[in-house]
Design a protein around this motif. Structure first.
Motif, PDB file in Angstrom:
ATOM      1  N   GLN A  68      12.141  40.488   4.983  1.00 48.69           N
ATOM      2  CA  GLN A  68      11.770  39.866   6.258  1.00 48.69           C
ATOM      3  C   GLN A  68      10.862  38.672   5.999  1.00 48.69           C
ATOM      4  N   LEU A  69      11.172  37.559   6.662  1.00 45.97           N
ATOM      5  CA  LEU A  69      10.381  36.344   6.484  1.00 45.97           C
ATOM      6  C   LEU A  69       8.976  36.483   7.067  1.00 45.97           C
ATOM      7  N   ASP A  70       8.852  37.190   8.193  1.00 45.33           N
ATOM      8  CA  ASP A  70       7.536  37.289   8.831  1.00 45.33           C
ATOM      9  C   ASP A  70       6.558  38.164   8.057  1.00 45.33           C
ATOM     10  N   LYS A  71       7.053  39.038   7.177  1.00 49.68           N
ATOM     11  CA  LYS A  71       6.171  39.886   6.366  1.00 49.68           C
ATOM     12  C   LYS A  71       5.932  39.320   4.967  1.00 49.68           C
ATOM     13  N   ALA A  72       6.606  38.221   4.622  1.00 50.86           N
ATOM     14  CA  ALA A  72       6.457  37.632   3.289  1.00 50.86           C
ATOM     15  C   ALA A  72       5.083  36.991   3.142  1.00 50.86           C
ATOM     16  N   LYS A  73       4.586  36.991   1.917  1.00 48.47           N
ATOM     17  CA  LYS A  73       3.269  36.417   1.628  1.00 48.47           C
ATOM     18  C   LYS A  73       3.426  35.159   0.790  1.00 48.47           C
ATOM     19  N   PRO A  74       2.433  34.278   0.803  1.00 51.46           N
ATOM     20  CA  PRO A  74       2.539  33.074  -0.027  1.00 51.46           C
ATOM     21  C   PRO A  74       2.474  33.412  -1.513  1.00 51.46           C
ATOM     22  N   VAL A  75       3.109  32.564  -2.314  1.00 56.09           N
ATOM     23  CA  VAL A  75       3.101  32.737  -3.766  1.00 56.09           C
ATOM     24  C   VAL A  75       1.678  32.541  -4.274  1.00 56.09           C
ATOM     25  N   ARG A  76       1.290  33.384  -5.214  1.00 56.44           N
ATOM     26  CA  ARG A  76      -0.055  33.260  -5.779  1.00 56.44           C
ATOM     27  C   ARG A  76      -0.152  31.981  -6.603  1.00 56.44           C
ATOM     28  N   PRO A  77      -1.262  31.251  -6.494  1.00 56.40           N
ATOM     29  CA  PRO A  77      -1.394  30.034  -7.301  1.00 56.40           C
ATOM     30  C   PRO A  77      -1.612  30.381  -8.771  1.00 56.40           C
ATOM     31  N   MET A  78      -1.174  29.475  -9.651  1.00 55.01           N
ATOM     32  CA  MET A  78      -1.337  29.705 -11.081  1.00 55.01           C
ATOM     33  C   MET A  78      -2.790  29.460 -11.475  1.00 55.01           C
ATOM     34  N   THR A  79      -3.367  30.400 -12.191  1.00 55.81           N
ATOM     35  CA  THR A  79      -4.749  30.273 -12.643  1.00 55.81           C
ATOM     36  C   THR A  79      -4.786  29.492 -13.958  1.00 55.81           C
ATOM     37  N   PRO A  80      -5.933  28.911 -14.317  1.00 55.91           N
ATOM     38  CA  PRO A  80      -6.037  28.214 -15.599  1.00 55.91           C
ATOM     39  C   PRO A  80      -5.735  29.113 -16.796  1.00 55.91           C
ATOM     40  N   ALA A  81      -6.127  30.371 -16.736  1.00 48.00           N
ATOM     41  CA  ALA A  81      -5.858  31.289 -17.846  1.00 48.00           C
ATOM     42  C   ALA A  81      -4.356  31.534 -18.004  1.00 48.00           C
ATOM     43  N   LYS A  82      -3.655  31.682 -16.890  1.00 46.22           N
ATOM     44  CA  LYS A  82      -2.217  31.898 -16.949  1.00 46.22           C
ATOM     45  C   LYS A  82      -1.513  30.640 -17.451  1.00 46.22           C
ATOM     46  N   ARG A  83      -1.994  29.473 -17.044  1.00 48.07           N
ATOM     47  CA  ARG A  83      -1.422  28.211 -17.510  1.00 48.07           C
ATOM     48  C   ARG A  83      -1.587  28.071 -19.029  1.00 48.07           C
ATOM     49  N   ARG A  84      -2.768  28.448 -19.556  1.00 43.92           N
ATOM     50  CA  ARG A  84      -3.003  28.397 -20.999  1.00 43.92           C
ATOM     51  C   ARG A  84      -2.105  29.379 -21.737  1.00 43.92           C
ATOM     52  N   ALA A  85      -1.948  30.572 -21.189  1.00 45.33           N
ATOM     53  CA  ALA A  85      -1.105  31.577 -21.826  1.00 45.33           C
ATOM     54  C   ALA A  85       0.354  31.118 -21.878  1.00 45.33           C
ATOM     55  N   LEU A  86       0.849  30.508 -20.812  1.00 48.65           N
ATOM     56  CA  LEU A  86       2.218  29.997 -20.812  1.00 48.65           C
ATOM     57  C   LEU A  86       2.382  28.842 -21.789  1.00 48.65           C
ATOM     58  N   ALA A  87       1.384  27.970 -21.884  1.00 52.97           N
ATOM     59  CA  ALA A  87       1.443  26.863 -22.838  1.00 52.97           C
ATOM     60  C   ALA A  87       1.467  27.395 -24.267  1.00 52.97           C
ATOM     61  N   CYS A  88       0.692  28.419 -24.547  1.00 53.56           N
ATOM     62  CA  CYS A  88       0.667  29.027 -25.883  1.00 53.56           C
ATOM     63  C   CYS A  88       2.015  29.676 -26.210  1.00 53.56           C
ATOM     64  N   ALA A  89       2.613  30.351 -25.233  1.00 50.54           N
ATOM     65  CA  ALA A  89       3.912  30.982 -25.453  1.00 50.54           C
ATOM     66  C   ALA A  89       4.993  29.938 -25.711  1.00 50.54           C
ATOM     67  N   MET A  90       4.964  28.840 -24.969  1.00 47.53           N
ATOM     68  CA  MET A  90       5.957  27.787 -25.179  1.00 47.53           C
ATOM     69  C   MET A  90       5.752  27.104 -26.536  1.00 47.53           C
ATOM     70  N   ARG A  91       4.506  26.928 -26.953  1.00 51.89           N
ATOM     71  CA  ARG A  91       4.224  26.351 -28.265  1.00 51.89           C
ATOM     72  C   ARG A  91       4.774  27.249 -29.363  1.00 51.89           C
ATOM     73  N   ALA A  92       4.648  28.562 -29.202  1.00 48.35           N
ATOM     74  CA  ALA A  92       5.173  29.508 -30.182  1.00 48.35           C
ATOM     75  C   ALA A  92       6.699  29.447 -30.243  1.00 48.35           C
ATOM     76  N   ARG A  93       7.354  29.203 -29.122  1.00 47.98           N
ATOM     77  CA  ARG A  93       8.817  29.097 -29.116  1.00 47.98           C
ATOM     78  C   ARG A  93       9.294  27.814 -29.790  1.00 47.98           C
ATOM     79  N   ARG A  94       8.449  26.778 -29.810  1.00 49.90           N
ATOM     80  CA  ARG A  94       8.819  25.502 -30.427  1.00 49.90           C
ATOM     81  C   ARG A  94       8.448  25.428 -31.898  1.00 49.90           C
ATOM     82  N   THR A  95       7.605  26.333 -32.392  1.00 43.17           N
ATOM     83  CA  THR A  95       7.134  26.286 -33.777  1.00 43.17           C
ATOM     84  C   THR A  95       8.132  26.973 -34.703  1.00 43.17           C
ATOM     85  N   CYS A  96       8.531  26.264 -35.738  1.00 44.98           N
ATOM     86  CA  CYS A  96       9.476  26.797 -36.728  1.00 44.98           C
ATOM     87  C   CYS A  96       8.737  27.802 -37.616  1.00 44.98           C
TER      88      CYS A  96
END
Length: 126
Positions: A68-96
């Protein structure tokens, strides 16, 4: 009404247990997860309000759950810690893992290493 469409139309939930509509025929006020996400919303713990079914030839139908659209909640904003963790994970995927350099692209899982490490002979022929 075609036979495939009739099996998917159950707005009372008598056949499937929850209200069911054919593909692209859901009533207003209900949306799938992807539709909620495009509006910047998330289900937010609410129960499934219904489903849409798309019959397929020789396989089971595709199912998309509705919320239901009327019961849906807004998406949680990305925190700086989560942004750093995602950047670290992507760096690990790019490192040979062999030469320990940032390849600049995600290392293919089929190779397991960057292209120059996977095909060293091809690099010297130039």
């Amino acid at each position: 009404m075609s036979a495939g469409w009739g099996k998917c139309f159950d707005p009372n939930g008598a056949r499937h247990g929850i209200p069911t509509w054919p593909w692209r025929c859901a009533p207003d006020g209900l949306a799938t997860r992807r539709q909620l996400r495009t509006r910047g919303l998330r289900p937010g713990g609410q129960p499934i309000a219904g489903q849409i079914l798309r019959p397929r030839y020789r396989r089971g139908p595709l199912v998309a759950y509705l919320y239901q659209l009327d019961k849906a909640k807004p998406v949680r904003p990305m925190t700086p810690a989560k942004r750093r963790a995602l950047a670290c994970a992507m760096r690990a995927r790019r490192t040979c893992p062999q030469c320990r350099t940032d390849a600049g692209y995600v290392i293919p899982s089929s190779l397991g290493v960057c292209v120059p490490c996977a095909y060293p002979d091809d690099q010297n022929t130039e």
